[in-house]
Design a protein around this motif. Structure first.
Motif, PDB file in Angstrom:
ATOM      1  N   TYR A 283       0.813  -1.209   0.000  1.00  0.00           N
ATOM      2  CA  TYR A 283       0.000   0.000   0.000  1.00  0.00           C
ATOM      3  C   TYR A 283       0.850   1.265   0.000  1.00  0.00           C
ATOM      4  O   TYR A 283       0.711   2.132   0.857  1.00  0.00           O
TER       5      TYR A 283
ATOM      6  N   VAL B 251      -9.124  -8.159   6.813  1.00  0.00           N
ATOM      7  CA  VAL B 251      -8.768  -6.964   6.039  1.00  0.00           C
ATOM      8  C   VAL B 251      -9.579  -5.776   6.563  1.00  0.00           C
ATOM      9  O   VAL B 251     -10.287  -5.100   5.819  1.00  0.00           O
TER      10      VAL B 251
ATOM     11  N   HIS C  71      -6.580  -1.216   5.155  1.00  0.00           N
ATOM     12  CA  HIS C  71      -7.359  -2.153   4.340  1.00  0.00           C
ATOM     13  C   HIS C  71      -8.658  -1.541   3.807  1.00  0.00           C
ATOM     14  O   HIS C  71      -8.905  -1.569   2.590  1.00  0.00           O
TER      15      HIS C  71
ATOM     16  N   GLN D 144      -9.775  -0.761   0.003  1.00  0.00           N
ATOM     17  CA  GLN D 144     -10.969  -1.391  -0.566  1.00  0.00           C
ATOM     18  C   GLN D 144     -11.827  -0.356  -1.287  1.00  0.00           C
ATOM     19  O   GLN D 144     -12.389  -0.629  -2.351  1.00  0.00           O
TER      20      GLN D 144
ATOM     21  N   THR E 226      -7.483  -6.398  -2.404  1.00  0.00           N
ATOM     22  CA  THR E 226      -7.571  -6.440  -0.943  1.00  0.00           C
ATOM     23  C   THR E 226      -8.742  -7.273  -0.455  1.00  0.00           C
ATOM     24  O   THR E 226      -8.572  -8.168   0.378  1.00  0.00           O
TER      25      THR E 226
ATOM     26  N   PRO F  71      -7.303 -11.513   0.347  1.00  0.00           N
ATOM     27  CA  PRO F  71      -6.583 -10.909   1.478  1.00  0.00           C
ATOM     28  C   PRO F  71      -5.157 -11.409   1.638  1.00  0.00           C
ATOM     29  O   PRO F  71      -4.272 -10.656   2.052  1.00  0.00           O
TER      30      PRO F  71
ATOM     31  N   VAL G  22      -2.290  -9.312   0.230  1.00  0.00           N
ATOM     32  CA  VAL G  22      -1.880  -8.038   0.830  1.00  0.00           C
ATOM     33  C   VAL G  22      -1.419  -8.210   2.272  1.00  0.00           C
ATOM     34  O   VAL G  22      -0.801  -7.313   2.843  1.00  0.00           O
ATOM     35  N   ASN G  23      -1.725  -9.347   2.875  1.00  0.00           N
ATOM     36  CA  ASN G  23      -1.325  -9.589   4.262  1.00  0.00           C
ATOM     37  C   ASN G  23      -0.033 -10.381   4.349  1.00  0.00           C
ATOM     38  O   ASN G  23       0.441 -10.676   5.399  1.00  0.00           O
TER      39      ASN G  23
END
Length: 471
Positions: A71, A438, A443, A447, A463, A467, A470-471
């Motif tokens: 991000y 998220v 997050h 979104q 996202t 998930p 991005v995690n």
């Protein structure tokens, strides 16, 4: 209010503000879409902050701003929205049997008393043998309670981990899914961190702690105004003509694509991005799922903020937060705002505690009575020193506090989004998407951004849909 917009946005939390920000970016392009963000209350959603008359700053929950690596857009933006950052090492843990056990507790069981240590270690060892010494990764979802016992043993699960989750989610762990546990929602480690038996053994003999954070890891916190300062500044940058507060949506004509407001006004739209709670959205849309699908489960949240004269106990110096598995104490987590920023208190002669309570009573919860009980317990166990004077008290409740990751949640979400998206309604955000994994502040913002990109350009979302990416 206009009669029609290309994109309507319901709710002005991080998701709605992210969507509005993205649409505002496109406003420099010829033929940019029109939009309007409507919010029945205050902008910022559950990421707001409040400053009491006595000068204490409390966030609406123990938010940690730990931007995820994917991000960069969010990280660059928030740097422009605050007057600077205070950075600190996030010292966290569990307060159990009168002592603070560093997080993750499953890695630091040497702090337990001898009998409970023996039970916890025996359970951990048996779990490791049963699992073939495998760690981490995806697993068959047989429920959170089963997952905790299978991964960490019955002793530790029974003494600490199940009570913590029962208090946080206000639902029995056996009724919850475990698929969210391996994700990294708002920290450097997984939501439920795995354990190294080798390190546990070493700690038992050496007393060395193994924590989820180290001295080289710091988290940023706005220098003034709490986390809510981020969203206040962002909302102030949006044109006033693009935002309407005090606008409660009471009905949505999904076929005619029209919003109806409590004051009788209406708004037609081309596409709708909503972050109002998904259960409420389905109601105002007049849509229902099939009887074989589960209902939505959530925990309501209440907060008590104590502003205290004097200094905290020395052992609390630098502590960000800890969990309280004790069922007699109403709150499940305590946070210490001055550890995040000294501007969260009036001066060096004061400190504060933010207490979070999960329950199933919605706005009917008697938070005033709970505040009295919590104060009594905190004085009894030595967190509030004898004779310390409380000079400020803040109380607040939210109907929707935590989106519970219940069994067959994703089956329900798939059916609901199928009904909504064929009607050009995209529900995202903490409760609009109902995915705890998220729901950290960055997050939902992303979104909203990604939902706009999908609406305008057909770009695939990351996202919300995946998930794990991005995690």
């Amino acid at each position: 209010m206009p009669d029609y917009v290309d994109v309507a946005i319901i709710s002005g939390g991080p998701c709605g503000l992210g969507a509005a920000w993205r649409l505002e970016q496109s406003a420099t392009v010829s033929g940019a879409p029109s939009y309007l963000l409507v919010e029945k209350g205050e902008l910022g959603g559950s990421s707001r902050s409040v400053t009491t008359p006595e000068g204490f700053v409390f966030d609406f929950g123990g938010h940690i701003l730990y931007p995820h690596a994917n991000y960069a857009t969010f990280g660059e933006l928030v740097d422009t929205l605050v007057d600077g950052w205070d950075r600190s090492v996030p010292v966290r843990g569990v307060f159990y049997d009168g002592k603070l056990i560093p997080y993750p507790v499953q890695q630091n069981i040497h702090h337990l008393g001898k009998r409970k240590l023996a039970s916890a270690f025996a359970g951990l060892a048996a779990a490791r043998v049963s699992n073939g010494f495998r760690r981490g990764g995806r697993h068959e979802d047989r429920g959170l309670a089963d997952h905790l016992r299978q991964r960490f043993g019955r002793g530790l699960a029974r003494h600490v981990m199940e009570p913590i989750n029962q208090k946080m989610w206000s639902i029995a762990p056996a009724a919850m899914s475990s698929q969210w546990t391996h994700q990294r929602s708002g920290s450097k480690v997984a939501n439920v961190a795995d354990v190294s038996l080798r390190k546990v053994v070493r700690s038992i003999f050496t007393g060395q702690d193994h924590v989820g954070w180290d001295d080289t890891t710091t988290i940023p916190y706005p220098r003034g105004g709490g986390t809510g300062a981020i969203w206040r500044t962002l909302s102030d940058q949006l044109p006033a003509t693009r935002v309407r507060t005090g606008a409660e949506v009471v009905r949505i004509d999904t076929e005619g694509r029209r919003l109806w407001f409590a004051d009788g006004g209406t708004l037609s739209y081309g596409s709708l991005i909503s972050s109002m709670p998904l259960d409420l959205l389905m109601t105002v849309c007049g849509l229902e799922t099939t009887p074989d699908l589960p209902p939505f489960h959530y925990a309501s949240a209440s907060f008590v903020g104590f502003g205290i004269e004097g200094a905290p106990p020395a052992w609390l110096t630098g502590v960000h937060s800890f969990h309280l598995p004790d069922p007699d104490i109403p709150c499940w987590r305590l946070s210490f705002p001055a550890s995040l920023s000294d501007r969260n208190v009036p001066d060096a002669d004061h400190w504060s505690i933010l207490c979070e309570i999960s329950h199933n009573d919605g706005l009917n919860y008697d938070v005033g009575q709970a505040a009295g009980r919590i104060e009594g317990h905190l004085r009894q166990i030595g967190i509030i020193p004898v004779g310390a004077k409380i000079v400020s008290l803040w109380q607040h409740s939210m109907e929707h506090g935590y989106p519970v990751p219940f069994f067959r949640r994703d089956h329900l979400l798939g059916a609901v989004h199928g009904l909504l998206e064929k009607r050009r309604i995209f529900s995202r955000g903490r409760f609009g998407g109902w995915k705890y994994e998220v729901s950290n502040m960055d997050h939902p913002f992303m979104q909203g951004v990604e939902a706009v990109d999908r609406v305008l350009h057909g770009t695939a979302e990351t996202t919300y849909v995946t998930p794990e990416m991005v995690n």
